[in-house]
Structure formats: structure tokens, C-alpha cells
Design an enzyme around this catalytic site. Sequence first.
Site, short mmCIF file in Angstrom:
data_model
loop_
_atom_site.label_atom_id
_atom_site.label_comp_id
_atom_site.label_asym_id
_atom_site.label_seq_id
_atom_site.Cartn_x
_atom_site.Cartn_y
_atom_site.Cartn_z
CG ASP A 27 -2.12 0.83 1.14
OD1 ASP A 27 -2.22 1.59 0.17
OD2 ASP A 27 -2.98 0.74 2.04
CB CYS A 66 -6.16 3.21 -2.30
SG CYS A 66 -6.38 1.73 -1.31
#
Length: 512
Positions: A27, A66
Amino acid sequence: MRVIKRLLVIWLVGLVHAKNVLILLGDDVGFQFGAYGNTKIKSPNVDALAQRSLLFQNGFTSVSSCSPSRSVVMSGLPVHQNGMYGLHGGFMHFQSFDGVRSMPMILNQHNIRTGIVGKKHVGPDSVYKFDYEVTEEHYDLNQVGRNITCMKEYIRKFLQGSKNDSRPFLLYIGIHDIHRCTPYIGGKLGNFCDKFGDGTTPGTGYIKDWKPIVYRPEDVEVPYFLPDTPATREDLAAMYKTYSRFDQGVGLFMQELEDAGFADDTLVIFTSDNGIPFPFAKTNLYDPGQGEPFMISSPYHKETWGKKTDAMASTMDIVPTVLDWFDIKYPSYKMNGKKVALTGKSLLNALKPQVPVGQFDQIFSSHVFHEVTMYYPMRVVRTKNTKLIHNINFRAPYGLATDLYQNPTFLDILNKTKSGQPTKWFTTLQKYYYRDEWQLFNLTSDPHEQANLAGSKEYKTVFQNMKKTLKQWQLDTNDPWRCLPDSELEGDGACYDMDNRKQPEMSIHVLR
């Protein structure tokens, strides 16, 4: 005869177990690894994975945000095609079209067991449904995404289940590091959740398997796209600490694969959703936001281990690679009235002794939103040496994601700009906020993407050819934004002139 049949069944079951997939998705993870040339950081586990992988020196995300990025990883379709235009959670409320045939859905239909541990952040659940799910939808995200001991236990449970299951499997691990922590400034857990579970900060818990590595600001390597200031160095030092948790997690998870007996028959794909959470990187489609670490470890291509390739890989290639690994054809179906096809390619071809000529020389990216208030659609075609960006909403200022505004590095740039002090940044806020509609960069002579050649006579042919390629890809992927900003997309699929500014080079369609 019965004995022979039984042995045949056992042999066939063994063949079924002979192919599995493990996806390790970070991430906001960038190139801060020894394997990618960072000499300041300690990353022994990721570096060890690189030694048993083919390392891509030209790895890219399909969208630097994301949820949109994860939707592409799981669907193989760009965001403008799959419908996940922005972040999934909260008031953003974006999600993919119900008709999308995602990777877990396709694999389930072919008797392949699927699991996800960690950050999911996509929807709807009916499209992105795994057999085994341990995500933020049911658990605290820090626990299932950053607590590597907790994650290890759930991964072990999935792998133990597969030992008792005749089906091959795909396990997707969404590691929440290196994402910034909420609140983004001054929180008890630190700006990067770097104090979460470190065992020394009161009230933040203890992660048994994490041995934190603490970096001093003077120890970090400041990338070219950030100002070399005390604020930036302190910010990077906090980020580096979470890289140690990420790296040690990768080591734990790979060991679980080994201990379960699957290491010799599992394809491992390692990459990230987007660039690091700093200006010019995350949410941008400049190289610091578009470029990603990318590795593939195949137990059947050990001759590629420890080697590097300049072949271009994209997160849009993950679905075709996984389907190729399992020898599954992408289903034939239509969505929004047009037949759906994958524009990515199987990266297994990059593992072959003779890589197909021209197959890995070009990638595309597509961005629409990050948060719902940040409408800045971009379309990109990139080759190894040249990049063309179309900033569709170029008249508006570029929007700043919350974590990209509320961080020490950016606030230092902002405050120094407002007070008239030197920022030591390689660009300015004015240039960062306001961008030309078309940006063409020669990445050989201008790797930092500062000289826009879109209006250059010398690059006119390059510009027109890349623009044509990009427009054709938008048409092929049924991009609703393909006519903007100067034309209107109508029901017949044609673009009709809005006459809002002169575009003599455009082909004008007038509705009569």
C-alpha cells in the site's frame, strides 16, 4: 486395476496442486528496497524475494490511487471501464459495475480456491468475492493489514485449509504498510503508524514478529522529486521504519508458504497499488506515482531468478498473467453495450528465453478521482522512452488527497511558498497545481518530466502518433471520457463538437 486407478487419482490431485498463486500487494510502496538500488534501507526479505524472482525495472500501476488500483489488479480492466472511479469507502462510495467479471469470480468458476488477507477496499462484494476473507470489512485494518503476526496466523489458516483441499489456490495479501496513518499528523501511532505495535510506545501494542528498525533523518535517501529539507527527512525516516515491518512481513508470509509445502508450485507476484504518499508521487501519473516495484517468482522458471528485465509490466497485466498460469481463458461478455476484452498481457511471456518482440514496450494508465472532491481525469500512454499524459480537466487545479495535504513534507512546501522562502523543491506549487492539457516527455533526456514537448515542432509526429494510440485505447475500452474536454459523447458513441474553444487539428462532428 483398482490400485492403478487410485494411484492415477493421487497423481492427478498432485497435478492440480502443482499450480497456485500468491499476490503480495503493498500500500503506497515505492522503490525503497536494496533490490531497487536504495543503499540506505535494510530490506533483507524483499531483497531475498528479488533473488528468486525476475525483477522488472519498468513496473507501473494502471492508476495511482488505492481502490481504483486494486480494482484493476482484481479485474484486469482500467477504472474507466470497470467503474471504480475513486475510493470505495465512506462518502466517496465508488464501486465497480455489477457486470464486471473479476479474477476471484473467474477462478471460483474454475474450481480454484481464493483467499484474501489484509486490505481489500473495493466493491461491490458480489463482484470481488473471495472464498476466504480476512479484511477491513470484518476486522480492524491495522490488525489485519499491519500486524504481521496477526496476518501470519490468518495466512497459515488459509494455507492449512488448502493442504486439505484438492483445488489449487490464489491467495491475495493486501499489506496496509506503507500507507500513512489517520490522523495524518500528530496521532498517537505516528504519521505512518510507525509506532503501532513497536513495543516501545505506550498504548500502541506489541507486534511479536516485528523487530523495528529506526532510522535517523540523516540516514535516509531523499528521492529527486522531494525537497531535501529537515521536514522531508523526518517524514521519510518515519516511513522507513514501516518499511521494516513490511519487509519482515514479506519474510514471514513467504516462510508460511514454504512451511505449508507450496513454495515449489506457487507463482508469486509482488507489487504495489501506487507510489509513495508524497507530492509528485501518489495520485499522480508522473513516474514517481506511476512507477512501481514489480517482481514475479516462478518455480518453473528458475533460470530467471535474480535477473532483471527492462520489459514493461503493469498492474493491468496481473489478471491475464494469473489466468495464463491456470490455463483459463478470459470469459466472453459485454458490459455497457460493448464486448469486454483485456488490454493487459500475460507476464509469463516475459519469463521466456525469447521475450516476444514489442509485447512489453508500452503501457496505459487511467485516473479519474481519488477522493470524490478530487476530480482530475488523466489518460496516459507510456513507452520506455516517452510518455504522453492527457489532463482532461486541466482548467482546474490538481486536487490534493487528504494524506498528501496533511503531511509534514507538503505543509513545509506550502508554508515556505506562502512566506516567500526557498522550498528546495524541483518544481513550484503553481506548476504542480496547474498543468497543460497535454504533457509529452522524453524520458531519456528528461527523466524528471519537467520539459513539456507537446507543442514542439520536433516532436509533432511523436505527439500525434501517441495521441492516436491513446485515443484508440480509450475507444477499445469504451472510455466515457474519450470525447472530453472539447466534445460531447452521445448515444451513438460519436464525439460531437461543443465549440468551446478552437481545435483546428481535431476532427469535428457536428450533430444536425
